[in-house]
Design a protein around this motif. Structure first.
Motif, mmCIF file in Angstrom:
data_model
loop_
_atom_site.group_PDB
_atom_site.id
_atom_site.type_symbol
_atom_site.label_atom_id
_atom_site.label_comp_id
_atom_site.label_asym_id
_atom_site.label_seq_id
_atom_site.Cartn_x
_atom_site.Cartn_y
_atom_site.Cartn_z
ATOM 1 N N ARG A 1 0.832 -0.969 -0.144
ATOM 2 C CA ARG A 1 0.010 -0.252 -0.141
ATOM 3 C C ARG A 1 0.897 1.376 0.003
ATOM 4 N N LYS A 2 1.551 1.354 0.555
ATOM 5 C CA LYS A 2 2.977 2.578 0.736
ATOM 6 C C LYS A 2 3.238 2.684 -0.512
ATOM 7 N N LEU A 3 3.992 1.637 -1.513
ATOM 8 C CA LEU A 3 4.360 1.832 -2.137
ATOM 9 C C LEU A 3 3.470 2.139 -3.435
ATOM 10 N N VAL A 4 2.396 1.867 -3.480
ATOM 11 C CA VAL A 4 1.176 1.855 -4.600
ATOM 12 C C VAL A 4 1.011 3.294 -3.691
ATOM 13 N N LYS A 5 0.897 3.780 -2.623
ATOM 14 C CA LYS A 5 0.784 5.511 -2.691
ATOM 15 C C LYS A 5 1.717 6.750 -3.266
ATOM 16 N N TRP A 6 3.131 6.069 -3.191
ATOM 17 C CA TRP A 6 4.184 6.555 -3.430
ATOM 18 C C TRP A 6 3.589 7.191 -4.807
ATOM 19 N N PHE A 7 3.666 5.686 -5.528
ATOM 20 C CA PHE A 7 3.861 5.725 -7.671
ATOM 21 C C PHE A 7 2.478 6.763 -7.954
ATOM 22 N N LEU A 8 1.108 6.335 -6.426
ATOM 23 C CA LEU A 8 0.231 7.721 -7.457
ATOM 24 C C LEU A 8 1.214 9.316 -6.964
ATOM 25 N N ILE A 9 1.672 9.357 -6.489
ATOM 26 C CA ILE A 9 2.516 10.684 -6.156
ATOM 27 C C ILE A 9 2.751 11.431 -6.732
ATOM 28 N N LEU A 10 3.805 10.250 -7.218
ATOM 29 C CA LEU A 10 4.827 10.878 -8.360
ATOM 30 C C LEU A 10 4.515 10.478 -9.341
ATOM 31 N N LEU A 11 3.105 9.842 -9.924
ATOM 32 C CA LEU A 11 2.611 9.971 -10.752
ATOM 33 C C LEU A 11 1.721 11.259 -11.229
ATOM 34 N N LEU A 12 0.533 11.900 -9.811
ATOM 35 C CA LEU A 12 0.198 12.905 -10.459
ATOM 36 C C LEU A 12 1.237 13.863 -10.354
ATOM 37 N N ALA A 13 2.136 14.376 -9.774
ATOM 38 C CA ALA A 13 3.432 14.948 -9.767
ATOM 39 C C ALA A 13 4.148 15.446 -11.300
ATOM 40 N N PHE A 14 3.830 13.960 -12.120
ATOM 41 C CA PHE A 14 4.807 13.729 -13.116
ATOM 42 C C PHE A 14 3.707 14.461 -14.289
ATOM 43 N N LEU A 15 2.314 14.245 -14.045
ATOM 44 C CA LEU A 15 0.958 14.328 -14.794
ATOM 45 C C LEU A 15 0.929 16.518 -14.477
ATOM 46 N N MET A 16 1.184 16.620 -12.906
ATOM 47 C CA MET A 16 0.839 17.635 -13.009
ATOM 48 C C MET A 16 2.446 18.887 -13.826
ATOM 49 N N GLY A 17 3.121 18.135 -13.351
ATOM 50 C CA GLY A 17 4.583 19.137 -14.676
ATOM 51 C C GLY A 17 4.419 18.889 -16.186
ATOM 52 N N THR A 18 3.937 17.750 -15.671
ATOM 53 C CA THR A 18 3.952 17.477 -17.618
ATOM 54 C C THR A 18 2.554 18.836 -18.123
ATOM 55 N N CYS A 19 1.766 18.979 -17.434
ATOM 56 C CA CYS A 19 0.240 19.916 -17.862
ATOM 57 C C CYS A 19 1.361 21.398 -17.604
ATOM 58 N N ALA A 20 1.741 21.393 -16.869
ATOM 59 C CA ALA A 20 2.655 22.850 -16.632
ATOM 60 C C ALA A 20 3.318 22.921 -17.702
ATOM 61 N N TYR A 21 4.011 22.110 -17.456
ATOM 62 C CA TYR A 21 5.409 22.876 -18.971
ATOM 63 C C TYR A 21 4.214 22.817 -20.552
ATOM 64 N N PHE A 22 3.737 22.333 -20.654
ATOM 65 C CA PHE A 22 2.421 22.701 -22.434
ATOM 66 C C PHE A 22 2.062 23.718 -21.967
ATOM 67 N N GLY A 23 1.040 23.547 -20.427
ATOM 68 C CA GLY A 23 0.993 24.820 -20.930
ATOM 69 C C GLY A 23 1.138 26.089 -20.998
ATOM 70 N N ILE A 24 1.540 26.041 -20.243
ATOM 71 C CA ILE A 24 3.375 27.430 -20.432
ATOM 72 C C ILE A 24 3.438 27.839 -21.297
ATOM 73 N N ARG A 25 4.278 26.482 -22.392
ATOM 74 C CA ARG A 25 4.262 26.436 -23.818
ATOM 75 C C ARG A 25 3.133 26.699 -24.591
ATOM 76 N N GLY A 26 2.163 26.986 -23.893
ATOM 77 C CA GLY A 26 1.067 27.031 -25.034
ATOM 78 C C GLY A 26 0.674 28.302 -25.289
ATOM 79 N N TYR A 27 0.989 28.798 -23.948
ATOM 80 C CA TYR A 27 0.516 30.727 -23.370
ATOM 81 C C TYR A 27 1.618 30.847 -24.893
#
Length: 257
Positions: A21-47
């Motif tokens: 459960r701890k491993l899955v929790k950290w995986f989901l946190i890292l995945l969410l951080a990656f997705l947020m970072g990706t969205c921010a990256y393309f959002g800034i470039r698009g803007y």
């Protein structure tokens, strides 16, 4: 006193479950951080891309440039069948959305994932106008973001009627024809107001892929596209089935010259 063997087994299983459960929790946190970072990256470039385009040309200047074309046709001089066909096949929620259609984009994304390639864009008429007039045709995420932002600008500054009028007067129909006025003169030898219903629906389908659907290239293929447009018009209430059947019956076997 020694613990029973089964108690040790339970402890091991509980420990393994907690670790998993701890491993899955950290995986989901890292995945969410990656997705947020990706969205921010393309959002800034698009803007950034959107701001650069806005500084080069305003929405008002874009509209003025299209209207300056000698072949420009006012909406009132276009057959209603043609306008209904364009909206039905390109963006049937055109009069309801603010420039971006969440449902169409989600559907297109699902189809692209299934195909493993970009086979459907999900762009609204407003987005297509933004893309054609302000950006390149390159299929990249940041351009898509910029296109949506520009579409919101266009919707804020122009009426739906203005947007549709600018769109049909600027889209490419193949053979060097831009806009419905030029396409009518070049393909049909007449003004848009003189188009028969079958001609209106036929030309409404061409801009999706002018290199394939231009009626002078392959009239049979253009007619297949025409029938697809008619099916969409029936589906979204612009025509009754018997009216669509009558238009198919009016269509000649070859393009009159």
């Amino acid at each position: 006193m020694r613990r029973p063997a089964y108690t040790n087994d339970i402890s091991k299983k509980n420990g393994f479950g907690r670790a998993l459960r701890k491993l899955v929790k950290w995986f989901l946190i890292l995945l969410l951080a990656f997705l947020m970072g990706t969205c921010a990256y393309f959002g800034i470039r698009g803007y950034t891309l959107y701001k650069q385009a806005s500084e080069r040309e305003s929405v008002a200047q874009m509209a003025e440039s299209i209207r300056a074309n000698s072949a420009y046709i006012d909406l009132e001089r276009l057959p209603q069948v043609y306008l209904d066909a364009v909206v039905s096949v390109e963006d049937h929620r055109f009069y309801q959305h603010p420039g971006f259609d969440v449902f169409a984009t989600a559907r297109a994304l699902c189809n692209d994932i299934r195909a493993g390639a970009i086979v459907e864009g999900g762009s609204t008429i407003t987005q297509q106008l933004a893309k054609n007039e302000f950006f390149t045709q390159e299929q990249v995420i940041e351009r898509k973001v910029a296109e949506v932002l520009m579409a919101f600008d266009i919707e804020r500054q122009l009426t739906k009627e203005d947007i549709l009028e600018l769109y049909v007067n600027s889209i490419y129909f193949g053979d060097g024809y831009y806009g419905i006025g030029s396409a009518c003169a070049g393909y049909l030898g007449k003004a848009p107001a003189e188009m028969a219903d079958w001609e209106s629906v036929l030309l409404a389908g061409v801009p999706n892929a002018p290199s394939a659907y231009a009626p002078t290239l392959n009239f049979d293929l253009a007619c297949q596209r025409q029938r697809h447009v008619l099916a969409r018009m029936v589906k979204y209430g612009a025509l009754k089935q018997e009216q669509a059947d009558a238009i198919v019956a009016q269509t000649p076997a070859a393009l009159p010259r």
